[in-house]
Design a protein around this motif. Structure first.
Motif, PDB file in Angstrom:
ATOM      1  N   LYS A 210      47.578  38.470 -12.152  1.00 38.79           N
ATOM      2  CA  LYS A 210      47.993  37.965 -10.657  1.00 38.79           C
ATOM      3  C   LYS A 210      47.287  39.244  -9.940  1.00 38.79           C
ATOM      4  N   ILE A 211      47.174  40.251 -10.163  1.00 43.52           N
ATOM      5  CA  ILE A 211      46.580  41.485  -9.725  1.00 43.52           C
ATOM      6  C   ILE A 211      44.945  40.876  -9.358  1.00 43.52           C
ATOM      7  N   ALA A 212      44.484  40.454 -10.603  1.00 43.28           N
ATOM      8  CA  ALA A 212      43.039  39.844 -10.405  1.00 43.28           C
ATOM      9  C   ALA A 212      42.815  38.800  -9.615  1.00 43.28           C
ATOM     10  N   ASP A 213      44.019  37.901  -9.601  1.00 41.52           N
ATOM     11  CA  ASP A 213      43.876  36.769  -8.811  1.00 41.52           C
ATOM     12  C   ASP A 213      43.841  37.106  -7.164  1.00 41.52           C
ATOM     13  N   GLU A 214      44.659  38.037  -6.598  1.00 42.48           N
ATOM     14  CA  GLU A 214      44.681  38.678  -5.473  1.00 42.48           C
ATOM     15  C   GLU A 214      43.314  39.173  -4.998  1.00 42.48           C
ATOM     16  N   MET A 215      42.807  40.138  -6.192  1.00 39.33           N
ATOM     17  CA  MET A 215      41.706  40.757  -5.774  1.00 39.33           C
ATOM     18  C   MET A 215      40.523  39.825  -5.454  1.00 39.33           C
ATOM     19  N   GLU A 216      40.384  38.592  -6.506  1.00 38.33           N
ATOM     20  CA  GLU A 216      39.283  37.668  -6.250  1.00 38.33           C
ATOM     21  C   GLU A 216      39.602  36.974  -4.902  1.00 38.33           C
ATOM     22  N   ALA A 217      40.802  36.800  -4.663  1.00 43.13           N
ATOM     23  CA  ALA A 217      40.978  35.947  -3.312  1.00 43.13           C
ATOM     24  C   ALA A 217      40.713  36.833  -1.968  1.00 43.13           C
ATOM     25  N   TRP A 218      40.697  37.956  -2.256  1.00 38.55           N
ATOM     26  CA  TRP A 218      40.183  38.980  -0.985  1.00 38.55           C
ATOM     27  C   TRP A 218      38.757  38.810  -1.033  1.00 38.55           C
ATOM     28  N   LEU A 219      38.031  39.091  -2.032  1.00 37.05           N
ATOM     29  CA  LEU A 219      36.769  38.664  -2.021  1.00 37.05           C
ATOM     30  C   LEU A 219      36.233  37.597  -1.909  1.00 37.05           C
ATOM     31  N   ALA A 220      36.652  36.478  -2.090  1.00 33.27           N
ATOM     32  CA  ALA A 220      36.260  35.085  -1.852  1.00 33.27           C
ATOM     33  C   ALA A 220      36.415  34.756  -0.309  1.00 33.27           C
ATOM     34  N   ALA A 221      37.387  35.442  -0.025  1.00 33.10           N
ATOM     35  CA  ALA A 221      37.726  35.140   1.456  1.00 33.10           C
ATOM     36  C   ALA A 221      36.936  36.121   2.677  1.00 33.10           C
ATOM     37  N   LEU A 254      33.616  39.948 -11.773  1.00 28.13           N
ATOM     38  CA  LEU A 254      33.971  40.565 -10.684  1.00 28.13           C
ATOM     39  C   LEU A 254      34.044  42.086 -10.716  1.00 28.13           C
ATOM     40  N   PHE A 255      33.741  42.344 -12.144  1.00 29.39           N
ATOM     41  CA  PHE A 255      33.661  43.975 -12.041  1.00 29.39           C
ATOM     42  C   PHE A 255      32.451  44.116 -13.080  1.00 29.39           C
ATOM     43  N   ARG A 256      31.724  45.231 -12.985  1.00 29.21           N
ATOM     44  CA  ARG A 256      30.774  45.559 -13.781  1.00 29.21           C
ATOM     45  C   ARG A 256      31.294  46.037 -15.144  1.00 29.21           C
ATOM     46  N   ARG A 257      30.342  45.697 -16.287  1.00 28.51           N
ATOM     47  CA  ARG A 257      30.510  46.115 -17.678  1.00 28.51           C
ATOM     48  C   ARG A 257      29.619  47.374 -17.901  1.00 28.51           C
ATOM     49  N   GLU A 258      28.530  47.722 -17.228  1.00 27.98           N
ATOM     50  CA  GLU A 258      27.488  48.703 -17.213  1.00 27.98           C
ATOM     51  C   GLU A 258      27.242  49.380 -15.700  1.00 27.98           C
ATOM     52  N   TYR A 259      27.187  50.604 -15.527  1.00 25.62           N
ATOM     53  CA  TYR A 259      26.769  50.897 -14.289  1.00 25.62           C
ATOM     54  C   TYR A 259      25.303  50.629 -13.973  1.00 25.62           C
ATOM     55  N   GLU A 260      25.262  50.343 -12.638  1.00 23.26           N
ATOM     56  CA  GLU A 260      23.806  50.062 -12.020  1.00 23.26           C
ATOM     57  C   GLU A 260      22.909  51.427 -11.900  1.00 23.26           C
ATOM     58  N   GLY A 261      23.345  52.390 -12.094  1.00 27.64           N
ATOM     59  CA  GLY A 261      22.564  53.639 -11.869  1.00 27.64           C
ATOM     60  C   GLY A 261      23.135  54.670 -12.056  1.00 27.64           C
ATOM     61  N   ALA A 262      22.440  55.747 -11.803  1.00 24.86           N
ATOM     62  CA  ALA A 262      23.048  57.272 -12.084  1.00 24.86           C
ATOM     63  C   ALA A 262      23.900  57.909 -10.746  1.00 24.86           C
ATOM     64  N   THR A 263      23.513  56.938  -9.624  1.00 25.21           N
ATOM     65  CA  THR A 263      24.215  57.606  -8.189  1.00 25.21           C
ATOM     66  C   THR A 263      25.256  56.674  -7.772  1.00 25.21           C
ATOM     67  N   LEU A 264      26.062  57.451  -7.027  1.00 22.48           N
ATOM     68  CA  LEU A 264      27.123  56.763  -6.511  1.00 22.48           C
ATOM     69  C   LEU A 264      26.448  55.439  -5.423  1.00 22.48           C
ATOM     70  N   ARG A 265      25.545  55.916  -4.778  1.00 19.48           N
ATOM     71  CA  ARG A 265      24.722  54.789  -3.846  1.00 19.48           C
ATOM     72  C   ARG A 265      24.319  53.548  -4.521  1.00 19.48           C
ATOM     73  N   GLU A 266      23.771  53.812  -5.955  1.00 18.16           N
ATOM     74  CA  GLU A 266      23.375  52.805  -6.563  1.00 18.16           C
ATOM     75  C   GLU A 266      24.325  51.903  -7.167  1.00 18.16           C
ATOM     76  N   ASN A 267      25.377  52.691  -7.484  1.00 20.57           N
ATOM     77  CA  ASN A 267      26.713  51.764  -8.115  1.00 20.57           C
ATOM     78  C   ASN A 267      27.502  51.023  -7.152  1.00 20.57           C
ATOM     79  N   LEU A 268      27.293  51.418  -5.651  1.00 15.96           N
ATOM     80  CA  LEU A 268      28.123  50.785  -4.546  1.00 15.96           C
ATOM     81  C   LEU A 268      27.100  49.544  -4.135  1.00 15.96           C
TER      82      LEU A 268
END
Length: 280
Positions: A210-221, A254-268
């Motif tokens: 249910k929580i994942a449903d709500e988060m997905e709805a926010w992102l889709a909207a 909807l959520f990563r399985r591995e980090y995109e990089g070594a910094t906050l900027r990359e991961n955002l």
């Protein structure tokens, strides 16, 4: 913050040659010499440009002035939107202001605060939330309700429904949010007061799905780019989210399985700011 300070050095200015005794190349050092209304500084910084270019600039504030400041400067925004419709309005407004300024909307992440309460069933999760609300001292809670309504709520029947509340000179939006919350969840005065005296913002209460449903709805909207997730208690509240909700979000892509990089900027997913003195 004067972000130009980080551009005092070209990215390859720091040589750090121990054998030759050369720490940096003076020819690649640039004096900012900023003169402004509130700050004047010659520069340069005595440190190298960070690998992120400069730290991620985060802004909070939903007033008109705050939205404009975010559109002009922010790379991430902490905000408090109580429902998806309000989130969508805020998102469209701020991203629209960015476009008018020539900034890419992808260069900012809007992250509304969200309390997550996880249970095996929706009823269990709601019971957890009710228990948390009940721990708020009533004297403090009724004060919060009085401020929100613009009226002395201490005279109301604590275990009865919220009576009709006339308008006052207090915040009309705050009054209406409290009234809407009481009606939407059929709360007594005591329950409403304890909710407002604790955490009254966006909350997702239910099973992991249910929580994942709500988060997905926010992102889709297009109501957010993600969430500033808050936990009702630690460490178990955090564990519930990481071990139960995150796998469900990952399953949906909807959520990563591995980090995109070594910094906050990359991961955002934010680009590294351009250095005006250096072309990479």
């Amino acid at each position: 913050m004067v972000t130009g300070l980080w551009d005092s050095w070209a990215d390859d200015a720091f040589v750090r040659n121990v054998d030759e005794g050369i720490y940096f190349d003076p020819g690649k050092m640039h004096v900012l010499d900023h003169k402004g209304e509130h700050l004047s500084v010659r520069g340069p910084l005595n440190i190298a440009r960070p690998i992120q270019g400069w730290p991620v600039i985060v802004q909070a504030g939903a007033s008109d002035a705050g939205r404009q400041l975010a559109a002009e400067t922010a790379e991430a925004v902490f905000t408090a939107q109580s429902d998806r419709a309000a989130g969508g309005e805020f998102y469209a407004d701020v991203k629209g202001r960015m476009r008018k300024l020539g900034r890419s909307p992808d260069h900012m992440k809007i992250l509304p605060a969200c309390l997550v309460v996880v249970g095996d069933t929706v009823e269990e999760a709601r019971a957890k939330r009710a228990k948390l609300d009940s721990l708020v001292h009533y004297a403090n809670a009724i004060g919060s309700l009085s401020i929100a309504l613009g009226h002395d709520a201490s005279k109301f029947d604590p275990d009865g429904p919220l009576p009709e509340i006339p308008e006052s000179n207090a915040s009309k939006s705050g009054r209406q949010r409290a009234i809407d919350l009481a009606r939407r969840e059929d709360l007594t005065v005591r329950q409403l007061a304890q909710r407002l005296g604790g955490y009254a913002g966006l909350a997702m209460v239910g099973t992991p799905a249910k929580i994942a449903d709500e988060m997905e709805a926010w992102l889709a909207a297009d109501a957010c780019d993600g969430f500033t997730v808050m936990f009702p208690y630690l460490p178990m509240g955090l564990d519930d989210f990481v071990n139960r909700v995150v796998p469900e979000l990952q399953r949906r892509g909807l959520f990563r399985r591995e980090y995109e990089g070594a910094t906050l900027r990359e991961n955002l997913g934010l680009p590294r700011p351009h250095n005006r003195f250096f072309q990479s």
